[in-house]
Design an enzyme around this catalytic site. Structure first.
Site, PDB file in Angstrom:
ATOM      1  N   SER A  61      42.692   6.361 -85.802  1.00  0.00           N
ATOM      2  CA  SER A  61      41.458   7.144 -85.700  1.00  0.00           C
ATOM      3  C   SER A  61      40.792   7.050 -84.332  1.00  0.00           C
ATOM      4  O   SER A  61      40.034   7.949 -83.954  1.00  0.00           O
ATOM      5  CB  SER A  61      40.453   6.690 -86.768  1.00  0.00           C
ATOM      6  OG  SER A  61      40.945   6.963 -88.059  1.00  0.00           O
ATOM      7  N   HIS A  92      48.709   5.863 -92.175  1.00  0.00           N
ATOM      8  CA  HIS A  92      48.428   7.270 -91.906  1.00  0.00           C
ATOM      9  C   HIS A  92      49.708   8.085 -91.981  1.00  0.00           C
ATOM     10  O   HIS A  92      50.819   7.542 -91.959  1.00  0.00           O
ATOM     11  CB  HIS A  92      47.826   7.427 -90.509  1.00  0.00           C
ATOM     12  CG  HIS A  92      46.490   6.777 -90.353  1.00  0.00           C
ATOM     13  ND1 HIS A  92      45.887   6.562 -89.138  1.00  0.00           N
ATOM     14  CD2 HIS A  92      45.620   6.287 -91.287  1.00  0.00           C
ATOM     15  CE1 HIS A  92      44.716   5.985 -89.313  1.00  0.00           C
ATOM     16  NE2 HIS A  92      44.538   5.794 -90.611  1.00  0.00           N
ATOM     17  N   ASP A 140      37.645  11.910 -92.036  1.00  0.00           N
ATOM     18  CA  ASP A 140      38.606  10.910 -91.567  1.00  0.00           C
ATOM     19  C   ASP A 140      39.743  10.758 -92.572  1.00  0.00           C
ATOM     20  O   ASP A 140      39.522  10.409 -93.728  1.00  0.00           O
ATOM     21  CB  ASP A 140      37.911   9.563 -91.366  1.00  0.00           C
ATOM     22  CG  ASP A 140      38.711   8.621 -90.486  1.00  0.00           C
ATOM     23  OD1 ASP A 140      39.934   8.503 -90.693  1.00  0.00           O
ATOM     24  OD2 ASP A 140      38.120   8.004 -89.580  1.00  0.00           O
ATOM     25  N   THR A 189      35.699   6.423 -84.903  1.00  0.00           N
ATOM     26  CA  THR A 189      35.312   7.810 -84.623  1.00  0.00           C
ATOM     27  C   THR A 189      34.055   7.907 -83.775  1.00  0.00           C
ATOM     28  O   THR A 189      34.073   8.503 -82.695  1.00  0.00           O
ATOM     29  CB  THR A 189      35.167   8.598 -85.935  1.00  0.00           C
ATOM     30  OG1 THR A 189      36.431   8.621 -86.617  1.00  0.00           O
ATOM     31  CG2 THR A 189      34.720  10.023 -85.661  1.00  0.00           C
ATOM     32  N   PHE A 215      22.254   1.646 -92.626  1.00  0.00           N
ATOM     33  CA  PHE A 215      22.018   1.559 -94.063  1.00  0.00           C
ATOM     34  C   PHE A 215      22.915   0.542 -94.759  1.00  0.00           C
ATOM     35  O   PHE A 215      22.936   0.494 -95.991  1.00  0.00           O
ATOM     36  CB  PHE A 215      22.188   2.946 -94.674  1.00  0.00           C
ATOM     37  CG  PHE A 215      21.272   3.973 -94.043  1.00  0.00           C
ATOM     38  CD1 PHE A 215      19.918   3.966 -94.319  1.00  0.00           C
ATOM     39  CD2 PHE A 215      21.765   4.923 -93.166  1.00  0.00           C
ATOM     40  CE1 PHE A 215      19.061   4.898 -93.741  1.00  0.00           C
ATOM     41  CE2 PHE A 215      20.921   5.853 -92.569  1.00  0.00           C
ATOM     42  CZ  PHE A 215      19.569   5.837 -92.861  1.00  0.00           C
TER      43      PHE A 215
END
Length: 609
Positions: free
Chosen positions: A113, A462, A63, A178, A290
């Site tokens: 994204s 970006h 990414d 994503t 996680f």
């Protein structure tokens, strides 16, 4: 006499201190570059095209990993190994096929994204900040986003329809832009949990809910990443960087119950030790969350048993779980925090994330068979980082350039950003003055590199330039020039004969095959019923001669013969040998009787003196 001896020892030490680094960093001579170029040509001449049907498809997504970031990552990787860095390579840069992708969206020159993920995963370009929907859906238009006619099914959905197992790995939240394109359809990428919907999203289902309750999300076999909080499964203190559910649902518990009701075995894990001890053979579905939000940056990650697994560890476990499928699998692996570090202009953090993804790609190549597995590495968009100045060869990529401004007489770093929170100017006597980076901790992981235009933290933008795509395996040669970004999804579909290419993936008459089913050739093409049997026998014999340790029996035969051997050696040997050794001249790959020779012999021989 004693003093003279001591002085002699001191001068000897000084000599070695000066000469040894110089020898280590000696630059290449003319012969090196000639030999290197000749090797590249011969390697290219010996690349064969793999027309097999892809049983498996793995796409790695860096990414924000634009061309500049990729270059900096290559150098950084080499310098971590005490090399100059420029002469090295990232694992995917040795793949036989590469191309460029145009990343603009339907409504923006510079994308985000979510819209880019919709393009390369769903095969359709949409609007900025929307995910899994076509251009009929404007940002925030909930009614249009609910309309099934505007939904764009993903390659993951196509794979499930074809009977394949599916999964994804990400270092972001599992509901982030994503991965969301794989399973959700939303007029706003930020609608990750119900408390984010607001009035604009009233009546729409949040992305986390879609993951566990809708097709294809609820049928995904492997889900690894962060984002417990969005699913109502927060552990410890809630994160301020994401949303919390206001409906008080625990979507993980609902997911587990749904699988149990189906008679399936499902596991929910939250630590590295639980990942490592997972019963692969006895587990049908696995969700590993996680962190409450994104997983920690690589430089902050707890590497102990109670901590967070690396992207490499998650990738290997995902492949181990998915490869049980008789009909193959689809897997997305996202190095998502490259992007996050760049948004904060913390380049060193970003490059550490990139190198971690490189390790994941390298590890994956050692456990898959490129005869039947298409592996793609690409990026969704670029960033506004630049490599500037005229630094010497081998200069620390994250350090000072060695140049000084002719105006303010101060040094500057090699890496900079055109905008971002690293803006650091003051006005003195009516003139703009920048801070001296040599007086700052510019080698620290939290250093924000200088920006020309100021933004708030985490809001560097970006970049709009093309990104690279690298591929190996079945039909990887379809990447061969500058393509629209949505082309990636269609290549995956064609390679695997799924989605829009179900029953429509005929190979041309000149195609050759070494594994798997042969798609219908075009009408009038010559038929050879013994072709597959012949080629498979040659491939297996060649693999035995190579001494492959791959579980599938072959290793990298789809690549050029020189790459096949080099990927089995260490990087030092590759860099040191390329300029001094020559590839044997093999017949062309279309000459099938020579396939055994091509796979089974060493491909390097010393240059004649």
């Amino acid at each position: 006499m004693l003093q003279r001896s001591i002085r002699g020892v001191i001068w000897t030490l000084i000599f070695f201190a000066v000469t040894i680094p110089a020898q280590k960093r000696a630059l290449e001579d003319r012969k090196h570059w000639v030999d290197l170029a000749q090797n590249e040509i011969l390697a290219a001449l010996n690349v064969r095209e793999n027309w097999n049907v892809a049983k498996n498809v793995i796409i790695f997504l860096g990414d924000g990993m634009g061309i500049t970031v990729n270059t900096a990552g290559r150098i950084y990787k080499g310098q971590k190994k005490n090399k100059h860095g420029e002469e090295g390579f990232l694992t995917w840069e040795r793949f036989p096929n590469a191309a460029l992708l145009k990343t603009y969206t339907v409504d923006k020159q510079v994308p985000d994204s979510a819209a880019t993920a919709t393009a390369y995963l769903c095969g359709v370009k949409g609007n900025y900040y929307t995910v899994g929907v076509d251009s009929n859906v404007k940002l925030g238009d909930c009614p249009a986003g609910r309309d099934p006619d505007n939904h764009t099914p993903s390659v993951l959905a196509w794979a499930q329809d074809a009977g394949k197992d599916t999964g994804f790995v990400t270092t972001t939240r599992v509901t982030h832009a994503t991965p969301a394109a794989l399973y959700s359809h939303s007029a706003h990428r930020s609608w990750e949990c119900d408390s984010k919907l607001g009035e604009m999203g009233e009546g729409c289902k949040d992305i986390a809910d879609q993951l566990v309750s809708e097709n294809p999300g609820k049928n995904i076999k492997v889900i690894f990443g962060g984002g417990r909080q969005n699913l109502g499964a927060t552990i410890g203190e809630p994160s301020s960087f994401t949303c919390s559910r206001k409906d008080n649902r625990n979507l993980v518990e609902e997911w587990l119950k749904h699988k149990t009701d189906q008679g399936k075995t499902a596991k929910y894990i939250t630590t590295t030790s639980e990942l490592n001890s997972l019963d692969v053979a006895g587990t049908d579905y696995t969700i590993g969350l996680f962190d409450n939000s994104h997983t920690p940056f690589e430089v902050d990650r707890n590497r102990g048993p109670s901590g967070t697994p690396s992207i490499k560890e998650m990738t290997l476990k995902a492949i181990e779980l998915l490869k049980k499928a008789d009909d193959g699998y689809f897997l997305l692996v996202e190095g998502g925090r490259i992007d996050h570090a760049l948004h904060d202009t913390m380049a060193q953090r970003a490059l550490e994330e990139l190198v971690a993804m490189d390790e994941a790609v390298e590890a994956a190549l050692n456990v898959v068979n490129l005869e039947d597995t298409l592996v793609i590495v690409t990026a969704d968009h670029s960033h506004v980082m630049t490599i500037n100045g005229y630094p010497d060869r081998g200069n620390n990529i994250i350090g000072l350039s060695g140049e000084f401004s002719q105006i303010d007489k101060m040094p500057y770093t090699t890496l900079m950003f055109t905008n971002g929170p690293g803006y650091n100017y003051s006005v003195v006597d009516g003139e703009a003055r920048r801070a001296d980076p040599s007086k700052q901790d510019y080698l620290g992981v939290n250093y924000r590199y200088l920006s020309a235009v100021p933004t708030v933290p985490d809001n560097e933008t970006h970049g709009g330039e093309d990104v690279g795509v690298w591929a190996a395996g079945p039909m990887s040669h379809l990447f061969h020039r500058t393509h629209e970004q949505h082309y990636v999804a269609h290549v995956m579909a064609y390679a695997a004969c799924i989605g829009p290419n179900t029953g429509k993936c005929q190979r041309p008459a000149h195609a050759t095959f070494t594994q798997g089913p042969i798609p219908n050739r075009p009408i009038g093409a010559p038929s050879n019923p013994n072709l597959l049997e012949q080629v498979l026998a040659n491939a297996q014999a060649g693999a035995a001669a190579v001494g492959s340790t791959s579980p599938s029996g072959t290793k990298f035969p789809t690549l050029s013969p020189v790459l096949q051997q080099l990927l089995q050696d260490n990087e030092d040997k590759i860099i040191e040998s390329l300029g001094r050794e020559r590839i044997k001249k093999f017949p062309t790959h279309s000459n099938l009787p020579n396939l055994k020779e091509l796979l089974g012999q060493s491909v390097l021989e010393p240059h004649s003196m």
